[in-house]
Design a protein around this motif. Structure first.
Motif, PDB file in Angstrom:
ATOM      1  N   ALA A 108      51.733  35.849  33.837  1.00 31.50           N
ATOM      2  CA  ALA A 108      51.119  37.008  34.842  1.00 31.50           C
ATOM      3  C   ALA A 108      49.708  37.692  34.660  1.00 31.50           C
ATOM      4  O   ALA A 108      49.024  37.872  35.369  1.00 31.50           O
ATOM      5  CB  ALA A 108      52.324  37.938  34.804  1.00 31.50           C
ATOM      6  N   GLU A 109      49.504  37.816  33.342  1.00 30.78           N
ATOM      7  CA  GLU A 109      48.372  38.313  32.975  1.00 30.78           C
ATOM      8  C   GLU A 109      47.219  37.742  33.091  1.00 30.78           C
ATOM      9  O   GLU A 109      46.116  38.329  33.412  1.00 30.78           O
ATOM     10  CB  GLU A 109      48.447  38.731  31.212  1.00 30.78           C
ATOM     11  CG  GLU A 109      48.341  37.378  30.362  1.00 30.78           C
ATOM     12  CD  GLU A 109      49.732  37.261  30.013  1.00 30.78           C
ATOM     13  OE1 GLU A 109      49.850  36.637  29.079  1.00 30.78           O
ATOM     14  OE2 GLU A 109      50.745  37.604  30.738  1.00 30.78           O
ATOM     15  N   ALA A 110      47.133  36.270  33.372  1.00 27.45           N
ATOM     16  CA  ALA A 110      46.005  35.463  33.909  1.00 27.45           C
ATOM     17  C   ALA A 110      45.349  35.900  35.249  1.00 27.45           C
ATOM     18  O   ALA A 110      44.276  35.752  35.388  1.00 27.45           O
ATOM     19  CB  ALA A 110      46.475  34.268  33.670  1.00 27.45           C
ATOM     20  N   TYR A 111      46.318  36.337  36.013  1.00 33.26           N
ATOM     21  CA  TYR A 111      45.949  36.654  37.396  1.00 33.26           C
ATOM     22  C   TYR A 111      46.402  38.075  37.846  1.00 33.26           C
ATOM     23  O   TYR A 111      45.479  38.567  38.878  1.00 33.26           O
ATOM     24  CB  TYR A 111      46.428  35.463  38.347  1.00 33.26           C
ATOM     25  CG  TYR A 111      47.719  35.279  38.501  1.00 33.26           C
ATOM     26  CD1 TYR A 111      48.401  35.780  39.663  1.00 33.26           C
ATOM     27  CD2 TYR A 111      48.602  34.693  37.654  1.00 33.26           C
ATOM     28  CE1 TYR A 111      49.645  35.925  39.792  1.00 33.26           C
ATOM     29  CE2 TYR A 111      49.936  34.830  37.848  1.00 33.26           C
ATOM     30  CZ  TYR A 111      50.554  35.314  39.139  1.00 33.26           C
ATOM     31  OH  TYR A 111      52.110  35.231  39.262  1.00 33.26           O
ATOM     32  N   VAL A 112      47.405  38.431  37.689  1.00 35.92           N
ATOM     33  CA  VAL A 112      47.788  39.726  38.303  1.00 35.92           C
ATOM     34  C   VAL A 112      47.002  40.899  38.034  1.00 35.92           C
ATOM     35  O   VAL A 112      46.342  41.732  38.970  1.00 35.92           O
ATOM     36  CB  VAL A 112      49.242  40.245  38.036  1.00 35.92           C
ATOM     37  CG1 VAL A 112      49.815  41.278  38.590  1.00 35.92           C
ATOM     38  CG2 VAL A 112      50.268  39.205  38.734  1.00 35.92           C
ATOM     39  N   PRO A 113      46.517  41.263  36.666  1.00 34.88           N
ATOM     40  CA  PRO A 113      45.766  42.582  36.395  1.00 34.88           C
ATOM     41  C   PRO A 113      44.080  42.057  37.006  1.00 34.88           C
ATOM     42  O   PRO A 113      43.659  43.136  37.719  1.00 34.88           O
ATOM     43  CB  PRO A 113      45.633  42.442  35.102  1.00 34.88           C
ATOM     44  CG  PRO A 113      46.885  41.944  34.508  1.00 34.88           C
ATOM     45  CD  PRO A 113      47.147  40.886  35.313  1.00 34.88           C
ATOM     46  N   PRO A 114      43.596  40.867  36.892  1.00 38.36           N
ATOM     47  CA  PRO A 114      42.462  40.877  37.599  1.00 38.36           C
ATOM     48  C   PRO A 114      42.291  40.898  39.232  1.00 38.36           C
ATOM     49  O   PRO A 114      41.518  41.462  39.738  1.00 38.36           O
ATOM     50  CB  PRO A 114      42.041  39.463  37.274  1.00 38.36           C
ATOM     51  CG  PRO A 114      42.835  38.978  36.052  1.00 38.36           C
ATOM     52  CD  PRO A 114      44.076  39.798  36.324  1.00 38.36           C
ATOM     53  N   LEU A 115      43.320  40.525  39.955  1.00 37.76           N
ATOM     54  CA  LEU A 115      43.365  40.650  41.131  1.00 37.76           C
ATOM     55  C   LEU A 115      43.699  42.002  41.719  1.00 37.76           C
ATOM     56  O   LEU A 115      43.000  42.466  42.772  1.00 37.76           O
ATOM     57  CB  LEU A 115      44.842  39.699  41.723  1.00 37.76           C
ATOM     58  CG  LEU A 115      44.878  39.407  43.333  1.00 37.76           C
ATOM     59  CD1 LEU A 115      43.517  38.812  43.880  1.00 37.76           C
ATOM     60  CD2 LEU A 115      46.030  38.509  43.401  1.00 37.76           C
ATOM     61  N   LEU A 116      44.477  42.762  40.995  1.00 38.90           N
ATOM     62  CA  LEU A 116      44.664  44.321  41.273  1.00 38.90           C
ATOM     63  C   LEU A 116      43.398  44.981  41.306  1.00 38.90           C
ATOM     64  O   LEU A 116      43.206  45.834  41.856  1.00 38.90           O
ATOM     65  CB  LEU A 116      45.721  44.770  40.434  1.00 38.90           C
ATOM     66  CG  LEU A 116      47.157  44.343  40.806  1.00 38.90           C
ATOM     67  CD1 LEU A 116      48.225  44.981  39.724  1.00 38.90           C
ATOM     68  CD2 LEU A 116      47.609  44.267  42.362  1.00 38.90           C
ATOM     69  N   ALA A 117      42.541  44.651  40.212  1.00 35.98           N
ATOM     70  CA  ALA A 117      41.452  45.334  39.840  1.00 35.98           C
ATOM     71  C   ALA A 117      40.344  45.009  40.770  1.00 35.98           C
ATOM     72  O   ALA A 117      39.481  45.784  41.485  1.00 35.98           O
ATOM     73  CB  ALA A 117      40.984  44.872  38.376  1.00 35.98           C
ATOM     74  N   ALA A 118      40.420  43.789  41.538  1.00 35.53           N
ATOM     75  CA  ALA A 118      39.375  43.242  42.222  1.00 35.53           C
ATOM     76  C   ALA A 118      39.646  43.914  43.452  1.00 35.53           C
ATOM     77  O   ALA A 118      38.715  44.184  44.231  1.00 35.53           O
ATOM     78  CB  ALA A 118      39.317  41.907  42.435  1.00 35.53           C
ATOM     79  N   VAL A 119      40.887  44.086  43.745  1.00 29.67           N
ATOM     80  CA  VAL A 119      41.238  44.470  45.243  1.00 29.67           C
ATOM     81  C   VAL A 119      41.023  45.908  45.349  1.00 29.67           C
ATOM     82  O   VAL A 119      40.378  46.616  46.405  1.00 29.67           O
ATOM     83  CB  VAL A 119      42.682  44.252  45.352  1.00 29.67           C
ATOM     84  CG1 VAL A 119      43.381  44.987  46.872  1.00 29.67           C
ATOM     85  CG2 VAL A 119      43.017  42.529  45.679  1.00 29.67           C
TER      86      VAL A 119
END
Length: 247
Positions: A93-104
């Motif tokens: 999950a750390e591969a995509y969830v935190p970056p996606l939330l930060a970008a949004v």
């Protein structure tokens, strides 16, 4: 007294090779014209054979044909090479969830479930949906609450038949996400009212994940199945094709 020397064979140590890095792929189209008459609206090249044109006799409203407002489209996919599994949600999950939330970077989240129920989500629920959207039809984020009827209007319908509703939803929502069934788990496609590529690439670069390689590439250059799954045959090439950017 005779001394007996015991000889033992040399100890052998098992050689454990490191697993191959998993792969996260971000396909983008910026800008993307939301056009209901195109036969290639689905960003996932794997299901191209399932696409069909609008049924004979179906009329497309003139306002829709003339609507040239830009949208920004993305598709997040993944391959977990250690587990031989395909789908974004098979990655850590750390591969995509935190970056996606930060970008949004939006304050409000809501979803429409597969049974048509619209509800607001807290942070924990959002992270859970992104990891496993088994009952999610559409996931929406915005600066402020979005009317439930606008969210429900794009859920449970063929994408090209809901583009007018999607345009309307993007008038008030920041990003609209759709879970896409993968071989093992789910990918995520999304439409944004504003450019996302630079924000998401920057968020990925700031949050590296051990043993996961991340790539960004334009959707228009990767529409065939072989290019969608470039990691199965191109990662050993040096250099990679110029349109594949490792981030």
């Amino acid at each position: 007294m005779k001394t007996i020397l015991l000889r033992f064979p040399p100890q052998r140590h098992a050689v454990v090779s490191a697993p191959e890095p998993s792969v996260l792929k971000y396909f983008y189209e910026e800008p993307a014209l939301l056009e209901p008459v195109t036969p290639d609206a689905d960003p996932d090249a794997r299901r191209r054979e399932d696409r069909s044109d609008l049924p004979e006799g179906t009329s497309v409203p003139l306002d829709d044909l003339l609507d040239t407002r830009d949208a920004y489209r993305g598709y997040l996919a993944g391959t977990n090479r250690a587990d031989d599994a395909v789908g974004l949600t098979t990655l850590p999950a750390e591969a995509y969830v935190p970056p996606l939330l930060a970008a949004v970077g939006q304050a409000w989240w809501g979803e429409c479930t597969t049974n048509g129920q619209v509800e607001e989500l807290d942070d924990e629920a959002v992270r859970g949906r992104l990891r496993g959207p088994t009952d999610t039809a559409v996931l929406v984020t915005a600066e402020a609450p979005v009317p439930a009827e606008r969210i429900a209007a794009v859920a449970g319908r063929a994408r090209r038949r809901a583009l007018s509703s999607l345009r309307s939803l993007l008038d008030t929502a920041g990003v609209v996400f759709f879970p896409e069934p993968a071989h093992d788990g789910f990918d995520w496609s999304f439409f944004s009212a504003s450019p996302m590529r630079d924000r998401l690439v920057d968020a990925l670069q700031r949050r590296p994940t051990e043993n996961v390689r991340r790539f960004a590439l334009p959707y228009q250059r990767a529409r065939s199945e072989s290019k969608f799954y470039f990691e199965t045959w191109q990662l050993t090439e040096s250099p990679l094709p110029d349109y594949i950017e490792e981030v």
